[in-house]
Write an enzyme that holds these catalytic residues in place. Structure first.
Site, PDB file in Angstrom:
ATOM      1  N   ASN A  10       1.060  -1.175  -0.135  1.00  0.00           N
ATOM      2  CA  ASN A  10       0.121  -0.002   0.254  1.00  0.00           C
ATOM      3  C   ASN A  10       0.818   1.186  -0.072  1.00  0.00           C
ATOM      4  O   ASN A  10       1.356   1.640   0.955  1.00  0.00           O
ATOM      5  CB  ASN A  10      -0.808   0.031   1.451  1.00  0.00           C
ATOM      6  CG  ASN A  10      -1.534   1.288   1.391  1.00  0.00           C
ATOM      7  OD1 ASN A  10      -1.806   1.885   0.591  1.00  0.00           O
ATOM      8  ND2 ASN A  10      -2.134   1.114   2.538  1.00  0.00           N
ATOM      9  N   TRP A  11       0.977   1.841  -1.069  1.00  0.00           N
ATOM     10  CA  TRP A  11       1.842   2.984  -1.394  1.00  0.00           C
ATOM     11  C   TRP A  11       1.533   4.419  -0.703  1.00  0.00           C
ATOM     12  O   TRP A  11       2.207   5.162  -0.492  1.00  0.00           O
ATOM     13  CB  TRP A  11       2.052   3.360  -2.727  1.00  0.00           C
ATOM     14  CG  TRP A  11       2.839   2.344  -3.386  1.00  0.00           C
ATOM     15  CD1 TRP A  11       3.611   1.119  -2.859  1.00  0.00           C
ATOM     16  CD2 TRP A  11       3.510   2.454  -4.715  1.00  0.00           C
ATOM     17  NE1 TRP A  11       4.201   0.246  -3.760  1.00  0.00           N
ATOM     18  CE2 TRP A  11       4.050   1.158  -4.995  1.00  0.00           C
ATOM     19  CE3 TRP A  11       3.564   3.240  -5.696  1.00  0.00           C
ATOM     20  CZ2 TRP A  11       4.650   0.829  -6.210  1.00  0.00           C
ATOM     21  CZ3 TRP A  11       4.067   3.151  -7.201  1.00  0.00           C
ATOM     22  CH2 TRP A  11       4.715   1.647  -7.253  1.00  0.00           C
ATOM     23  N   LYS A  12       0.071   4.401  -0.365  1.00  0.00           N
ATOM     24  CA  LYS A  12      -0.393   5.521   0.153  1.00  0.00           C
ATOM     25  C   LYS A  12      -0.336   6.611  -0.520  1.00  0.00           C
ATOM     26  O   LYS A  12      -0.129   6.525  -1.811  1.00  0.00           O
ATOM     27  CB  LYS A  12      -0.128   5.532   1.729  1.00  0.00           C
ATOM     28  CG  LYS A  12       0.008   4.503   2.636  1.00  0.00           C
ATOM     29  CD  LYS A  12       0.083   4.723   3.987  1.00  0.00           C
ATOM     30  CE  LYS A  12       0.167   3.626   4.925  1.00  0.00           C
ATOM     31  NZ  LYS A  12       0.183   3.587   6.261  1.00  0.00           N
ATOM     32  N   GLU A 102      -6.953   4.632   7.868  1.00  0.00           N
ATOM     33  CA  GLU A 102      -6.802   6.057   7.856  1.00  0.00           C
ATOM     34  C   GLU A 102      -8.058   6.471   6.793  1.00  0.00           C
ATOM     35  O   GLU A 102      -8.363   7.799   7.240  1.00  0.00           O
ATOM     36  CB  GLU A 102      -5.513   6.186   6.771  1.00  0.00           C
ATOM     37  CG  GLU A 102      -4.146   6.083   7.421  1.00  0.00           C
ATOM     38  CD  GLU A 102      -2.881   5.571   6.858  1.00  0.00           C
ATOM     39  OE1 GLU A 102      -2.983   5.574   5.533  1.00  0.00           O
ATOM     40  OE2 GLU A 102      -1.988   4.962   7.315  1.00  0.00           O
ATOM     41  N   GLU A 172      -5.397  -5.051  10.628  1.00  0.00           N
ATOM     42  CA  GLU A 172      -4.306  -3.867  10.701  1.00  0.00           C
ATOM     43  C   GLU A 172      -4.412  -3.196  12.069  1.00  0.00           C
ATOM     44  O   GLU A 172      -5.305  -2.167  11.817  1.00  0.00           O
ATOM     45  CB  GLU A 172      -4.317  -3.041   9.627  1.00  0.00           C
ATOM     46  CG  GLU A 172      -4.205  -3.667   8.016  1.00  0.00           C
ATOM     47  CD  GLU A 172      -3.424  -2.634   7.260  1.00  0.00           C
ATOM     48  OE1 GLU A 172      -2.645  -2.691   6.629  1.00  0.00           O
ATOM     49  OE2 GLU A 172      -4.236  -1.527   6.906  1.00  0.00           O
ATOM     50  N   SER A 218       3.256  -2.236  10.290  1.00  0.00           N
ATOM     51  CA  SER A 218       4.623  -2.044  10.552  1.00  0.00           C
ATOM     52  C   SER A 218       5.286  -3.556  10.081  1.00  0.00           C
ATOM     53  O   SER A 218       6.480  -3.837  10.732  1.00  0.00           O
ATOM     54  CB  SER A 218       5.226  -1.725  12.027  1.00  0.00           C
ATOM     55  OG  SER A 218       4.715  -0.459  12.140  1.00  0.00           O
ATOM     56  N   GLY A 239       3.017  -0.976   4.161  1.00  0.00           N
ATOM     57  CA  GLY A 239       2.824   0.301   4.126  1.00  0.00           C
ATOM     58  C   GLY A 239       4.219   0.570   3.729  1.00  0.00           C
ATOM     59  O   GLY A 239       4.998   0.655   2.749  1.00  0.00           O
ATOM     60  N   GLY A 240       4.949   1.184   4.751  1.00  0.00           N
ATOM     61  CA  GLY A 240       6.269   1.758   4.767  1.00  0.00           C
ATOM     62  C   GLY A 240       7.318   0.834   3.724  1.00  0.00           C
ATOM     63  O   GLY A 240       8.230   1.286   3.088  1.00  0.00           O
TER      64      GLY A 240
HETATM   65  C1  PEP Z   1      -0.890   0.265   5.631  1.00  0.00           C
HETATM   66  O1  PEP Z   1      -0.804   1.321   5.565  1.00  0.00           O
HETATM   67  O2  PEP Z   1      -1.713  -0.679   5.247  1.00  0.00           O
HETATM   68  C2  PEP Z   1       0.525  -0.226   6.747  1.00  0.00           C
HETATM   69  C3  PEP Z   1       0.149  -1.507   7.294  1.00  0.00           C
HETATM   70  O3  PEP Z   1       1.270   0.664   6.835  1.00  0.00           O
HETATM   71  P1  PEP Z   1       2.886   0.102   7.544  1.00  0.00           P
HETATM   72  O4  PEP Z   1       3.281  -1.057   7.154  1.00  0.00           O
HETATM   73  O5  PEP Z   1       3.782   1.461   7.067  1.00  0.00           O
HETATM   74  O6  PEP Z   1       2.639   0.326   9.247  1.00  0.00           O
END
Ligand code: PEP
Length: 256
Positions: A10-12, A102, A172, A218, A239-240
């Site tokens: 998920n690049w957001k 989000e 999540e 994370s 995400g990250g």
């Molecule tokens: C996400 O946005 O779905 C997510 C899990 O982000 P991160 O991996 O950065 O916590």
């Protein structure tokens, strides 16, 4: 039942078109064709990057699919700023994330909205990656499983088992997203098992056994093995760590 793992990025709201093309190309260059038998890979860039990312992957014949991060449930009309299922379908998306925390927290998306989006996607032959997860307050109160399974029930209300079978649920915990604080494998497994039990109540054991439940929050190269070793965790929504080809590809490799 052995479920094929899914690693989804998920690049957001990251990456301009030029940056998205570079990142997609880097993922494509590192991707080994044989992996396709063992793991499904999905990237979810911002809307403007969907077509360019898809073009790179198609050109390279790389078996990484592309999905949106959000979609509207209406087919068309006066919904300024929104994008329809037909629009993402036409450019080759296979799915959309729905109900990301989000979107729920910052944009007021409700369980009812999530349900409408799931129905719009499945009726067009796409699938939904339905995000559920509790806040820290809910976890500390001790009501995580009730809260999360109620989100699952609401998301799939009125959806039949055949359509649900194509969908993915991503657990999540909000307190773990982008915070560097991951749920322990045991914490994540307990909630993913409760999600699967709820899916079994809704759709029967066979469908629940076939559906993929992901962990997100994370996830990184240091914790992926422990999470993936859990029986009810079938991959990640990341995400990250999906914003760098090297780390994303290591997460894919952890699913092999
Ligand atoms: C996400 O946005 O779905 C997510 C899990 O982000 P991160 O991996 O950065 O916590």
């Amino acid at each position: 039942m052995t479920r094929k793992p899914l690693m989804a990025g998920n690049w957001k709201m990251n990456n301009t078109v030029a940056e998205a093309v570079v990142l997609t190309q880097e993922i494509s260059n590192r991707y080994e064709k044989e992996w396709a038998e063992a793991v499904d890979v999905l990237v979810c860039p911002p809307f403007v990057d969907l077509k360019p990312a898809k073009t790179v992957l198609d050109f390279d014949k790389t078996k990484v699919s592309v999905g949106a991060q959000n979609v509207h449930w209406e087919p068309k009309g006066a919904f300024t700023g929104e994008v329809s299922v037909a629009m993402i379908k036409e450019i080759g998306c296979t799915c959309s994330i729905v109900g990301h925390s989000e979107r729920r927290e910052l944009f007021g998306e409700t369980n009812e909205d999530v349900n409408r989006k799931v129905k719009a996607l499945v009726s067009a032959g796409l699938y939904a990656v339905v995000c559920v997860g509790e806040s820290l307050a809910v976890r500390e109160e001790g009501t995580t499983e009730e809260y999360v399974t109620a989100q699952v029930r609401a998301a799939f209300a009125g959806v039949d088992a055949r359509d649900a079978a194509e969908c993915v649920v991503a657990y999540e915990p909000i307190w773990a997203i982008g915070t560097g604080r991951t749920a322990t494998p045991e914490q994540a497994e307990a909630v993913c098992a409760a999600i699967r039990a709820t899916l079994a109540e809704l759709f029967g054991d066979e469908t629940a056994d076939a559906m993929r439940v992901l962990y997100g929050g994370s996830m990184n190269v240091g914790n992926v093995e422990g999470l993936m070793a859990q029986p009810n965790i079938d991959g990640g929504l990341v995400g990250g760590a999906s914003l760098e080809a090297a780390s994303f590809v290591q997460l894919i490799e952890a699913c092999l």
